[in-house]
Design an enzyme around this catalytic site. Structure first.
Site, mmCIF file in Angstrom:
data_model
loop_
_atom_site.group_PDB
_atom_site.id
_atom_site.type_symbol
_atom_site.label_atom_id
_atom_site.label_comp_id
_atom_site.label_asym_id
_atom_site.label_seq_id
_atom_site.Cartn_x
_atom_site.Cartn_y
_atom_site.Cartn_z
ATOM 1 N N ASN A 214 -23.509 24.117 9.727
ATOM 2 C CA ASN A 214 -23.076 23.741 11.082
ATOM 3 C C ASN A 214 -24.238 23.218 11.910
ATOM 4 O O ASN A 214 -24.079 22.291 12.714
ATOM 5 C CB ASN A 214 -22.420 24.937 11.776
ATOM 6 C CG ASN A 214 -20.952 25.069 11.382
ATOM 7 O OD1 ASN A 214 -20.433 24.217 10.660
ATOM 8 N ND2 ASN A 214 -20.292 26.107 11.836
ATOM 9 N N CYS A 266 -17.091 26.625 16.824
ATOM 10 C CA CYS A 266 -18.148 26.898 15.838
ATOM 11 C C CYS A 266 -19.525 26.334 16.204
ATOM 12 O O CYS A 266 -20.476 27.099 16.341
ATOM 13 C CB CYS A 266 -17.722 26.382 14.468
ATOM 14 S SG CYS A 266 -16.325 27.321 13.817
ATOM 15 N N ARG A 334 -11.795 25.565 22.800
ATOM 16 C CA ARG A 334 -13.012 26.358 22.991
ATOM 17 C C ARG A 334 -14.217 25.415 23.078
ATOM 18 O O ARG A 334 -14.398 24.567 22.215
ATOM 19 C CB ARG A 334 -13.170 27.357 21.827
ATOM 20 C CG ARG A 334 -12.154 28.490 21.909
ATOM 21 C CD ARG A 334 -12.257 29.464 20.765
ATOM 22 N NE ARG A 334 -11.592 28.989 19.565
ATOM 23 C CZ ARG A 334 -11.454 29.713 18.443
ATOM 24 N NH1 ARG A 334 -11.921 30.935 18.398
ATOM 25 N NH2 ARG A 334 -10.841 29.221 17.383
#
Ligand code: NAD
Length: 439
Positions: A214, A266, A334
């Site tokens: 990520n 994330c 989010r």
């Protein structure tokens, strides 16, 4: 195999459903009774393409069930996936309370061998904490029951989650317990019939692999955003640069899109947590990632900055916003750039009409009943009386709109495109002013 999935959110519900799809007997547990009620009534609590049909099919076949009963969940699966949230704590580190609560429940109630698989994204060393929590609960009960702990980070992408789970690029298994590895190999065999995609590592490497993946993707985005801002100042076109560099196989075309910042559940939290882990547990300041985060925080305000330099004061202005979700094909908001944008516009005294194909219910939950924000049933309707159209999410349906209709409806024919969806020459040729990212 009998599988329990603890946490029935994006990851848990997709994983549980896909595992049922290949024949496993899956029980999904959640502490949120509302989620379980929706699922038991045949609905799904999130938007994810292809998921609803797959859930229905497997529920009807009796392979997929839902519960809020912790005891039943622990009894059910030999394999116990933990897929609960790991939100950022106040200091940016990953909050492990949900993971450890799930582990303790297993230790408190298990009566036979279990493999506890951590699918949540967790800092390096969490596998050991999960092991210790379970061992502690067993000790309190005065019993000795064997168990294995596996770190199995999830790489699915919201919006393509079912496809990603069914055809993974890789399955990372971090464990040192041969029996647990054997079970995981068997569990994932149906998803890699074409060729082996299992990467077996130690638990810490598996945990760090997820953060590194990520962090790398977030870095590519922030790098491109920085290049875009530079290109814009220098009179170059980032889209041409993107193609020019993407054609190098060492770089590749994926994830090179500049925009108005990355969001989602994330990247922002994982970049933060990795910076925190590095400084707290290893005494290392991650300079690259610190800059990645800083660049992204700035980028989320880029559309407001463009509006301010175009209009000056935004007080009393009204804007149409296309796209609220942090990316297409999800209702997840989010850390979505739309949230910062709308907050900026409110702070500057402007009002908004927003349209998103699936995220408007989520937006109304987030923004509540606020007269400064209205929702529209169609993208075109959102434009009425607006001073400009702002594009925040690159939904497919925005890619080829009727520009004449856009021009006719807007008060000012101005598009501020945070996703570079259009050819500037073409749009400008239609008599519409067009501001994009880095062009
Ligand atoms: N969303 C993604 O795209 C994605 C992708 C890869 C990895 N991850 C990681 O997977 C984890 C889960 O993410 P998510 O997006 O699915 O979260 P989510 O918030 O959608 O779902 C988490 C669920 O866990 C439930 N829960 C919390 N504590 C519980 C407990 N003790 N017992 C049972 N249920 C409990 C919550 O009620 C919630 O429904 C996170 O660590 C995340 O970083 C997410």
């Amino acid at each position: 195999m009998k599988v329990t999935v603890v946490g029935t959110g994006y990851v848990g519900l997709v994983s549980g459903t896909c595992l049922a799809e290949v024949g496993n007997d899956v029980l999904c547990l959640d502490i949120d009774p509302e989620k379980i009620r929706i699922l038991e009534e045949g609905g799904i609590p999130i938007f994810e393409p292809g998921l609803q049909d797959m859930v229905r099919r497997n529920v009807e076949a009796g392979r997929l069930n839902f519960t809020t009963d912790v005891g039943a969940a622990v009894r059910h699966g030999t394999i116990q996936f933990i897929a609960v949230g790991t939100p950022p704590d106040e200091d940016g580190s990953a909050d492990l309370q949900y993971v450890l609560a799930a582990a303790r429940n297993i230790g408190r109630l298990m009566t036979d061998y279990k493999v506890v698989v951590d699918k949540s994204t967790v800092p390096v060393g969490t596998g050991d904490k999960v092991k210790a929590a379970i061992a502690d609960e067993l000790q309190k009960r005065g019993v000795e029951i064997p168990f294995g702990v596996v770190s199995n980070p999830e790489f699915l992408k919201e919006g393509a989650a079912v496809e990603d789970f069914m055809r993974p690029d890789r399955v990372v298994i971090g464990a040192d317990d041969e029996q647990a590895i054997l079970l995981m190999r068997a569990l994932y065999a149906p998803f890699q019939r074409n060729h082996e995609r299992l990467i077996v590592t130690d638990s810490k490497s598996a945990e760090l692999t997820k953060y590194a993946a990520n962090a790398m993707l977030a870095t590519r985005i922030s790098f491109m955003n920085e290049m875009a801002n530079l290109a814009e100042r220098l009179g170059a076109d980032i889209e041409m640069i993107r193609q020019g560099i993407g054609s190098d196989p060492r770089i590749g075309y994926h994830f090179l899109y500049p925009g108005c910042g990355y969001g989602g559940s994330c990247f922002p939290k994982d970049v933060k947590a990795l910076i925190k882990t590095a400084s707290d547990d290893a005494g290392i300041r991650l300079k690259v990632l610190t800059a990645v985060e800083e660049a992204n925080d700035d980028q989320k305000h880029i559309l407001t900055a463009k509006l301010k330099s175009r209009f000056g004061d935004l007080k009393g202005r009204h804007f149409a916003v296309w796209g609220l979700a942090f990316k297409p094909n999800t209702d997840d908001m989010r850390e979505a750039p739309s949230r910062e944008l709308i907050a900026d516009l409110f702070a500057a005294g402007a009002t908004v009409t927003a349209y998103d194909p699936v995220a408007m219910h989520e937006a109304s939950r987030i923004f509540g009943d606020d007269s400064r924000l209205r929702y529209s049933n169609s993208p075109m309707e959102a434009l009425n009386e607006a001073d400009a159209l702002l594009i925040v999410t690159e939904w497919k349906e925005f890619r080829s709109p009727d520009f004449d209709a856009i021009k006719a409806r807007l008060k000012n024919p101005l598009i501020v495109d945070g996703r570079n969806l259009y050819d500037p020459k073409f749009v400008r040729g239609m008599g519409i002013e067009y501001l994009a990212i880095g062009r």
